[in-house]
Design an enzyme around this catalytic site. Structure first.
Site, PDB file in Angstrom:
ATOM      1  CB  SER A 248       2.576  -7.334   6.262  1.00 49.85           C
ATOM      2  OG  SER A 248       1.518  -6.535   6.725  1.00 49.85           O
ATOM      3  CE  LYS A 249       2.514  -2.245  12.243  1.00 47.34           C
ATOM      4  NZ  LYS A 249       3.080  -1.309  13.240  1.00 47.34           N
ATOM      5  NE  ARG A 250      -1.825  -2.110   7.634  1.00 49.08           N
ATOM      6  CZ  ARG A 250      -2.129  -1.152   6.781  1.00 49.08           C
ATOM      7  NH1 ARG A 250      -2.578  -1.470   5.573  1.00 49.08           N
ATOM      8  NH2 ARG A 250      -2.005   0.116   7.113  1.00 49.08           N
ATOM      9  CG  ASN A 251      -0.599 -10.010   5.683  1.00 50.65           C
ATOM     10  OD1 ASN A 251      -1.777  -9.642   5.639  1.00 50.65           O
ATOM     11  ND2 ASN A 251       0.264  -9.766   4.702  1.00 50.65           N
ATOM     12  N   GLY A 252      -0.058 -10.729  10.447  1.00 54.54           N
ATOM     13  CA  GLY A 252       0.298 -11.541  11.600  1.00 54.54           C
ATOM     14  C   GLY A 252       1.742 -11.987  11.645  1.00 54.54           C
TER      15      GLY A 252
END
Length: 474
Positions: A248-252
């Site tokens: 996930s890009k939200r988690n970097g």
């Protein structure tokens, strides 16, 4: 019927690896069948819109070679291809769906709906506005009262549909929420806009994450209410960071842009993500995009989640780098040479690095000693295999300096022959001359090349300066 697929990303930032894999599968399904690949921008969620993100989508697809047949920038027979430009279309079909009995006007405030809905207890919002007679509701709409349009789910029993990956699926209608289709600002929700767009754009195959399996019956009800045929569904499992967590890009987690910035080649990235959920049926793992267009089949898509393995990607990227021509590798490596001293032979450096790096990003760590000789320990001269240590280095270094100072032909072969002859003259093994010379020139245990390769890269003047520094150090 001609196969038509669509990639419909939201312009919310960088290209997530999972999104790029979805685009790839959609592209391959279309191209394997001689069909069309359509690009559509889903920007109805204005709160998440990121300036410049649409250009990132364009650039990413072009970089990997997935050119679209229709889209916002090139047009087509089914435009507009940006959802915010299609608001009147959604409004028309939303009101039409109300007339058909597939939806109703809801005048409840958002706070009222939120109070009634309890996600933790799986309590669905029971809209009292569903009981309002249609004519009365239409009068309230005409009077300017704020409203949304919600879907009606009146069926009982089980919804049944076929998925190309997961087979026949059954879901109880009682599990479905009568969600909003058209918001109070006139923008559609994802659920509604995609159904309308996919029908009007004659999309034949829809590829999306398996998290949408449970909500697909809601989409099918809309198709049925309008009397439309629904597309073929291809739900794919997620790309995982590990056994428990999604990538996930939200988690970097790395995006496509992050990987390119780290020196991974776009061709290698595409090859690798194609295998994250698809099996070619052979032991072969290296495929160009053209290869994939010829051999890709939906039947070989997997149901199980795929774990993103950066080590495997790095290995594959190394295969792609080694397959480059020397000229192509030098062109790709050159931007990493900025700030190199003027005397450095960059072409020689590329020849040394080409078989030794797995990503272009490794160039910096392998060439840092060229910009500045590190303050190394004399312990580096000790090597049991080469049978050398600092004392041996101290003995041979003056002779190395003498040979290199007199050397006219500063090519790798000539330098190697000269130092080989020196070892024979001194009565020592080749490694007892070459190894100390390499340490003196680099100050590092591992280098992109041997002593003579480093000498060519550094040039005669800098090589002799470093030999002098080694003599002083020893």
């Amino acid at each position: 019927m001609k196969v038509r697929t669509r990639f419909a990303p939201s312009p919310t930032g960088y290209m997530h690896i999972g999104n790029l894999r979805t685009a790839l599968y959609e592209y391959l399904i279309a191209k394997a069948a001689g069909g069309d690949f359509i690009l559509r921008i889903e920007d109805t969620d204005q709160k998440r819109y990121v300036e410049g993100a649409t250009e990132i989508i364009y650039n990413t697809l072009k970089t990997v070679g997935m050119n679209w047949d229709e889209g916002p920038d090139i047009g087509g027979n089914f435009g507009p291809y940006v959802q915010s430009e299609r608001k009147p279309i959604y409004a028309e079909y939303a009101h039409k769906l109300v007339e058909l009995g597939g939806a109703h006007y809801c005048f409840c405030s958002k706070s009222e709906a939120d109070e009634e809905k309890n996600e933790e207890l799986n309590i669905k919002f029971k809209d009292p506005c569903k009981l309002i007679p249609l004519e009365e509701a239409k009068k309230r709409v005409a009077a300017g009262e704020p409203y949304v349009i919600r879907q009606n789910i009146n069926k009982k029993g089980k919804s049944k549909y076929h998925d190309e990956v997961y087979g026949d699926i059954e879901i109880d209608y009682d599990e479905l929420d009568e969600g909003v289709l058209l918001k109070s600002d006139g923008f559609p929700t994802y659920n509604f806009a995609n159904v309308v767009d996919d029908h009007l754009m004659e999309i034949t195959h829809v590829v999306r994450g398996n998290e949408y399996i449970s909500s697909t019956p809601k989409y099918n009800l809309i198709y049925e209410d309008f009397g439309w045929e629904h597309p073929h569904y291809v739900h794919v499992p997620p790309v995982m960071k590990d056994a428990q967590h999604k990538l996930s890009k939200r988690n970097g987690d790395a995006s496509f842009q992050d990987l390119v910035a780290k020196g991974y080649l776009p061709e290698a990235i595409i090859n690798y993500i194609a295998l994250l959920g698809w099996n070619p049926g052979t032991e072969e793992e290296i495929f160009s995009l053209d290869d994939l267009k010829k051999i890709f089949t939906v039947e070989r898509l997997n149901r199980s989640p795929a774990i993103f393995d950066i080590t495997k990607l790095t290995w594959m990227n190394g295969c792609y780098i080694r397959a480059l021509s020397p000229e192509k590798f030098h062109k790709l490596a050159s931007p990493y040479y900025q700030g190199m001293p003027l005397g450095v032979d960059q072409e020689a450096l590329s020849r040394a690095l080409h078989p030794r790096v797995e990503t272009l990003g490794q160039i910096a760590e392998q060439t840092d000693f060229i910009r500045q000789l590190p303050d190394y320990s004399l312990d580096l001269y000790t090597n049991k295999k080469m049978k050398t240590d600092a004392n041996i280095a101290k003995e041979v270094m003056p002779a190395i300096k003498e040979i290199l100072s007199a050397q006219q032909d500063w090519s790798n072969d000539a330098l190697f022959e000269s130092l080989k002859a020196l070892a024979e003259k001194l009565g020592v093994k080749n490694g007892q001359v070459l190894y100390p010379a390499r340490i003196a020139l680099s100050g590092k245990e591992t280098t992109p090349g041997g002593a003579t390769e480093l000498a060519v890269i550094l040039g005669k003047e800098e090589s002799l300066r470093r030999i002098d520094a080694a003599l002083a150090k020893l």
